[in-house]
Design an enzyme around this catalytic site. Structure first.
Site, PDB file in Angstrom:
ATOM      1  N   CYS A  64       0.851  -1.197   0.000  1.00 54.49           N
ATOM      2  CA  CYS A  64       0.000   0.000   0.000  1.00 54.49           C
ATOM      3  C   CYS A  64       0.891   1.253   0.000  1.00 54.49           C
ATOM      4  O   CYS A  64       1.719   1.431   0.904  1.00 54.49           O
ATOM      5  CB  CYS A  64      -0.918   0.000   1.218  1.00 54.49           C
TER       6      CYS A  64
ATOM      7  N   HIS B 180      -8.554  14.797   2.313  1.00 53.85           N
ATOM      8  CA  HIS B 180      -7.883  15.931   1.680  1.00 53.85           C
ATOM      9  C   HIS B 180      -8.232  17.201   2.461  1.00 53.85           C
ATOM     10  O   HIS B 180      -9.403  17.446   2.756  1.00 53.85           O
ATOM     11  CB  HIS B 180      -8.401  16.145   0.251  1.00 53.85           C
TER      12      HIS B 180
ATOM     13  N   CYS C 245       0.510   3.335   3.266  1.00 59.59           N
ATOM     14  CA  CYS C 245       1.153   2.666   4.411  1.00 59.59           C
ATOM     15  C   CYS C 245       2.660   2.882   4.349  1.00 59.59           C
ATOM     16  O   CYS C 245       3.301   3.155   5.375  1.00 59.59           O
ATOM     17  CB  CYS C 245       0.840   1.169   4.417  1.00 59.59           C
TER      18      CYS C 245
ATOM     19  N   HIS D  54      -6.271   3.618   0.542  1.00 58.64           N
ATOM     20  CA  HIS D  54      -5.985   3.739   1.973  1.00 58.64           C
ATOM     21  C   HIS D  54      -6.711   5.017   2.377  1.00 58.64           C
ATOM     22  O   HIS D  54      -6.427   6.094   1.837  1.00 58.64           O
ATOM     23  CB  HIS D  54      -4.469   3.823   2.212  1.00 58.64           C
TER      24      HIS D  54
ATOM     25  N   ASP E 119       0.027  16.727  -0.868  1.00 61.49           N
ATOM     26  CA  ASP E 119      -0.364  15.984  -2.074  1.00 61.49           C
ATOM     27  C   ASP E 119       0.653  16.262  -3.185  1.00 61.49           C
ATOM     28  O   ASP E 119       1.081  17.396  -3.398  1.00 61.49           O
ATOM     29  CB  ASP E 119      -1.764  16.411  -2.514  1.00 61.49           C
TER      30      ASP E 119
ATOM     31  N   HIS F 211      -4.263   0.601   8.388  1.00 56.99           N
ATOM     32  CA  HIS F 211      -4.753   0.473   7.015  1.00 56.99           C
ATOM     33  C   HIS F 211      -6.241   0.165   6.993  1.00 56.99           C
ATOM     34  O   HIS F 211      -6.685  -0.860   7.501  1.00 56.99           O
ATOM     35  CB  HIS F 211      -4.004  -0.613   6.242  1.00 56.99           C
TER      36      HIS F 211
ATOM     37  N   HIS G  36      -8.118   8.383   3.301  1.00 56.95           N
ATOM     38  CA  HIS G  36      -7.424   9.657   3.479  1.00 56.95           C
ATOM     39  C   HIS G  36      -8.409  10.809   3.369  1.00 56.95           C
ATOM     40  O   HIS G  36      -9.417  10.712   2.667  1.00 56.95           O
ATOM     41  CB  HIS G  36      -6.282   9.823   2.466  1.00 56.95           C
TER      42      HIS G  36
HETATM   43  P1  5GP Z   1      -7.846  10.144  -4.123  1.00 53.18           P
HETATM   44  O1  5GP Z   1      -8.124  10.432  -5.579  1.00 53.18           O
HETATM   45  O2  5GP Z   1      -7.569   8.685  -3.876  1.00 53.18           O
HETATM   46  O3  5GP Z   1      -8.884  10.722  -3.194  1.00 53.18           O
HETATM   47  O4  5GP Z   1      -6.548  10.965  -3.781  1.00 53.18           O
HETATM   48  C1  5GP Z   1      -5.264  10.422  -3.864  1.00 53.18           C
HETATM   49  C2  5GP Z   1      -4.314  11.587  -3.866  1.00 53.18           C
HETATM   50  O5  5GP Z   1      -3.017  11.077  -3.617  1.00 53.18           O
HETATM   51  C3  5GP Z   1      -4.250  12.350  -5.177  1.00 53.18           C
HETATM   52  O6  5GP Z   1      -4.628  13.715  -4.976  1.00 53.18           O
HETATM   53  C4  5GP Z   1      -2.790  12.202  -5.618  1.00 53.18           C
HETATM   54  O7  5GP Z   1      -2.264  13.383  -6.199  1.00 53.18           O
HETATM   55  C5  5GP Z   1      -2.089  11.851  -4.322  1.00 53.18           C
HETATM   56  N1  5GP Z   1      -0.925  10.995  -4.499  1.00 53.18           N
HETATM   57  C6  5GP Z   1      -0.827   9.874  -5.265  1.00 53.18           C
HETATM   58  N2  5GP Z   1       0.395   9.326  -5.159  1.00 53.18           N
HETATM   59  C7  5GP Z   1       1.094  10.116  -4.296  1.00 53.18           C
HETATM   60  C8  5GP Z   1       2.438  10.048  -3.790  1.00 53.18           C
HETATM   61  O8  5GP Z   1       3.227   9.158  -4.098  1.00 53.18           O
HETATM   62  N3  5GP Z   1       2.814  11.033  -2.933  1.00 53.18           N
HETATM   63  C9  5GP Z   1       1.964  12.039  -2.561  1.00 53.18           C
HETATM   64  N4  5GP Z   1       2.441  12.963  -1.704  1.00 53.18           N
HETATM   65  N5  5GP Z   1       0.691  12.125  -3.016  1.00 53.18           N
HETATM   66  C10 5GP Z   1       0.258  11.174  -3.879  1.00 53.18           C
HETATM   67 ZN    ZN Z   2      -2.414   1.348   3.611  1.00 54.63          ZN
END
Ligand code: 5GP
Ligand code: ZN
Length: 109
Positions: A4, A100, A7, A96, A30, A46, A98
């Site tokens: 993950c 924002h 994680c 996982h 992000d 997780h 999260h």
């Molecule tokens: P989701 O679309 O799942 O709600 O948001 C996932 C977020 O994780 C996205 O805004 C994406 O830009 C961010 N993200 C994806 N991979 C990484 C990473 O490796 N590092 C960081 N800091 N953010 C990431």
């Molecule tokens: Zn995880």
């Protein structure tokens, strides 16, 4: 979970722009920010997505930390937006749980 992404970020095994950490959560910037301030807050435990949470106390803890990070750590005194995307249909890309935090400008709808 070793496969993950988040994680591994929480464990410090993948570099991230950490803004806050305690025993329960990890918060980092992000990689593709959608606002001047765009931070993700994750529980260290997780859980794939909001719908999978079994313990309401986890949600209380997580939102309490979101409040603390946004207000006290990031200092978003003009306001901010809190978003949790749930499963692919809700725009979730990383499975996982999260939250924002978006701020630093007046946000459009
Ligand atoms: P989701 O679309 O799942 O709600 O948001 C996932 C977020 O994780 C996205 O805004 C994406 O830009 C961010 N993200 C994806 N991979 C990484 C990473 O490796 N590092 C960081 N800091 N953010 C990431
Ligand atoms: Zn995880």
């Amino acid at each position: 979970m070793t496969d993950c992404l988040f994680c591994n970020i929480a464990a410090g095994e993948i570099p991230s722009g950490k803004v806050y950490e305690d025993d329960d959560v990890f918060a980092f910037r992000d990689i593709h920010p959608k606002a001047p301030t765009h931070v993700l807050v994750i529980p260290k435990t997780h859980v794939a997505t909001l719908s999978d949470v079994k313990d309401p106390a986890l949600l209380g803890m997580l939102m309490s930390r979101v409040q603390h990070i946004a207000d006290d750590v990031l200092g978003l005194e003009k306001g901010y937006r809190v978003i949790t995307n749930v499963r692919a249909g809700g725009g979730q890309e990383v499975f996982h749980l999260h939250v924002h935090i978006l701020g630093g400008k007046t946000l459009p709808f």
